[in-house]
Design an enzyme around this catalytic site. Structure first.
Site, PDB file in Angstrom:
ATOM      1  N   LEU A   1      74.045 -85.147 -43.292  1.00 33.42           N
ATOM      2  CA  LEU A   1      73.877 -84.141 -44.330  1.00 33.42           C
ATOM      3  C   LEU A   1      72.395 -83.793 -44.395  1.00 33.42           C
ATOM      4  CD1 LEU A   1      76.050 -85.624 -47.254  1.00 33.42           C
ATOM      5  CD2 LEU A   1      76.682 -83.775 -45.689  1.00 33.42           C
ATOM      6  N   ASP A   2      72.084 -82.547 -44.750  1.00 32.78           N
ATOM      7  CA  ASP A   2      70.695 -82.151 -44.905  1.00 32.78           C
ATOM      8  C   ASP A   2      70.039 -82.987 -45.996  1.00 32.78           C
ATOM      9  OD1 ASP A   2      71.169 -80.187 -43.025  1.00 32.78           O
ATOM     10  OD2 ASP A   2      71.539 -78.621 -44.523  1.00 32.78           O
ATOM     11  N   ARG A   3      68.732 -83.063 -45.951  1.00 31.53           N
ATOM     12  CA  ARG A   3      67.989 -83.850 -46.930  1.00 31.53           C
ATOM     13  C   ARG A   3      68.330 -83.436 -48.365  1.00 31.53           C
ATOM     14  NH1 ARG A   3      61.347 -84.265 -47.436  1.00 31.53           N
ATOM     15  NH2 ARG A   3      61.322 -85.753 -49.158  1.00 31.53           N
TER      16      ARG A   3
END
Length: 316
Positions: A138-140
Site C-alpha cells: 500500500l502507498d505510504r
C-alpha cells in the site's frame, strides 16, 4: 567503500541534454542520486569536473564513480502495528497511514517490515532481505489491510493468487465531483515520463489496469464517497484512475486532490494530511489449508472525523 568507474559515450541523439538528465536515463540511479554524485565530484566530462546543468555533447566521454550499494538488512522495531490475524503461515495487519511498507531510499527505518520483524520471528525471504514476506503493498499515505507470508511456500501461493486476480480488494475513497456506482475505468498505467514519482494513464510504456466503482454516496455534486474494487494492482492505481476521469481523491497532492479554495461547508477536508484512501476489505484463500478468508477494516479516526463532518454539513 568500494566503487565502480563507468565510462559513457554520449550518443548523437542526446546532444544538448542536461548532464544529470542524461545520466539518469542511462544509469540505474534517480536524478537526485546523480546530482549527488556530481556534487561530490564523482562525475567528470572529458576529464574535467562536471556540473549538473551543463549540456552534453555528442561523442563526449563521461566518467562516473558509482559507489557500491549498501544493502543493510532491516532490523526489528517496536512500532505500533494492529495485527488482525496470524497463524504459522500468514499474518494480516491493518497498516497505519504514514508507514512505508519496506525500506527504500530515504526510509531505512520505521517501515512495516521493521515492525513485522519485531512481532514475527520468521518471515519469508522471497523478495529479498529488505522485503521479507511482502506479497503486495500500500502507498505510504494509504491505510488498511495487508496480508504477509511467513514462509516461502505461503509467499509463493499468495503471489500466485494476486497474479491470477483471485484476491478481492476493496477500498474506500472520498473524491471530488460526482461519480456513479458501476463506473469502470479500464486504462493502462505506466511511469509518468515527466515526473518519476508519478504514474500516468497516458504513459507510453504501460500495463493493463482495471478499477471499478462498486458503491457511491453523494454529497451534492461536490464530493462522492466511493467503494472501489481493483482487478489489478498497479502502483498508485486507484489514485491515477480516479484522477484520470476528473475525480481525484481528496487530499492527494500528487494527483490534483488538494484544492486551495474549499467552500465553508466542506472545510473539514482541509484537515486531511494524506489522501482519503483506505484498504477496507481483503479476501483471499489460505495458502496452506485453502480456507477462504475475509477481513474488514473500519475507517481510521482521521478519515472518519472528516466524513462525519461532511455528512453533518450535508444534512443541514
Amino acid at each position: 567503500m568500494s566503487s565502480t568507474t563507468r565510462t559513457i559515450t554520449v550518443p548523437a541523439e542526446s546532444e544538448g541534454t542536461r548532464l544529470d538528465q542524461f545520466l539518469a536515463s542511462v544509469l540505474p540511479r534517480s536524478r537526485s542520486q546523480i546530482q549527488r554524485l556530481i556534487k561530490n565530484g564523482l562525475v567528470t566530462v572529458a576529464g574535467r569536473p562536471a556540473k549538473a546543468n551543463q549540456p552534453v555533447k555528442s561523442g563526449q566521454k563521461i566518467s562516473v564513480d558509482v559507489p557500491a550499494p549498501v544493502a543493510a538488512a532491516p532490523g526489528p522495531e517496536a512500532l505500533p502495528l494492529p495485527i488482525l490475524y496470524q497463524d504459522r503461515d500468514v499474518i494480516v495487519v491493518d497498516k497505519p497511514a504514514g508507514m512505508v511498507v519496506h525500506p527504500a531510499a530515504g526510509h531505512a527505518t520505521g517501515t512495516l517490515v521493521n515492525a513485522l520483524l519485531h512481532y514475527v520471528d520468521d518471515l519469508s525471504g522471497i523478495g529479498g532481505e529488505k522485503r521479507p514476506g511482502i506479497v503486495h503493498r500500500l502507498d505510504r499515505g494509504t491505510s488498511g489491510l495487508m496480508v504477509v507470508a511467513k514462509h516461502d511456500a505461503a509467499h509463493e501461493a499468495l503471489a500466485r493468487q494476486f497474479h491470477d486476480r483471485e484476491v478481492d480488494k476493496e477500498y474506500i475513497a472520498l473524491v471530488w465531483g460526482e461519480v456513479m456506482a458501476g463506473r469502470r475505468i479500464d486504462a493502462p498505467i505506466g511511469r509518468d515520463p515527466g515526473n518519476r514519482k508519478k504514474m500516468s494513464a497516458r504513459a507510453r510504456r504501460s500495463r493493463e489496469a482495471v478499477t471499478r466503482v462498486t458503491r457511491a454516496e453523494h454529497f451534492g455534486r461536490t464530493l462522492t464517497l466511493v467503494h472501489v474494487a481493483i482487478h489489478t494492482g498497479r502502483t498508485h492505481q486507484i489514485r491515477v484512475h480516479l484522477s484520470a476521469i476528473g475525480h481525484p481523491i481528496v487530499g492527494d497532492p500528487l494527483y490534483g486532490g488538494v484544492h486551495r479554495r474549499v467552500p465553508g461547508d466542506l472545510r473539514a477536508v482541509t484537515h486531511l494530511d494524506r489522501p482519503f484512501l483506505h484498504a477496507a476489505r481483503l479476501a483471499f484463500t489460505h495458502p496452506v489449508d485453502s480456507r477462504r478468508m475475509e477481513f474488514e477494516s473500519p475507517l481510521p479516526d482521521d478519515l472518519q472525523r472528516v466524513l462525519d463532518e461532511v455528512r453533518d454539513r450535508a444534512e443541514t
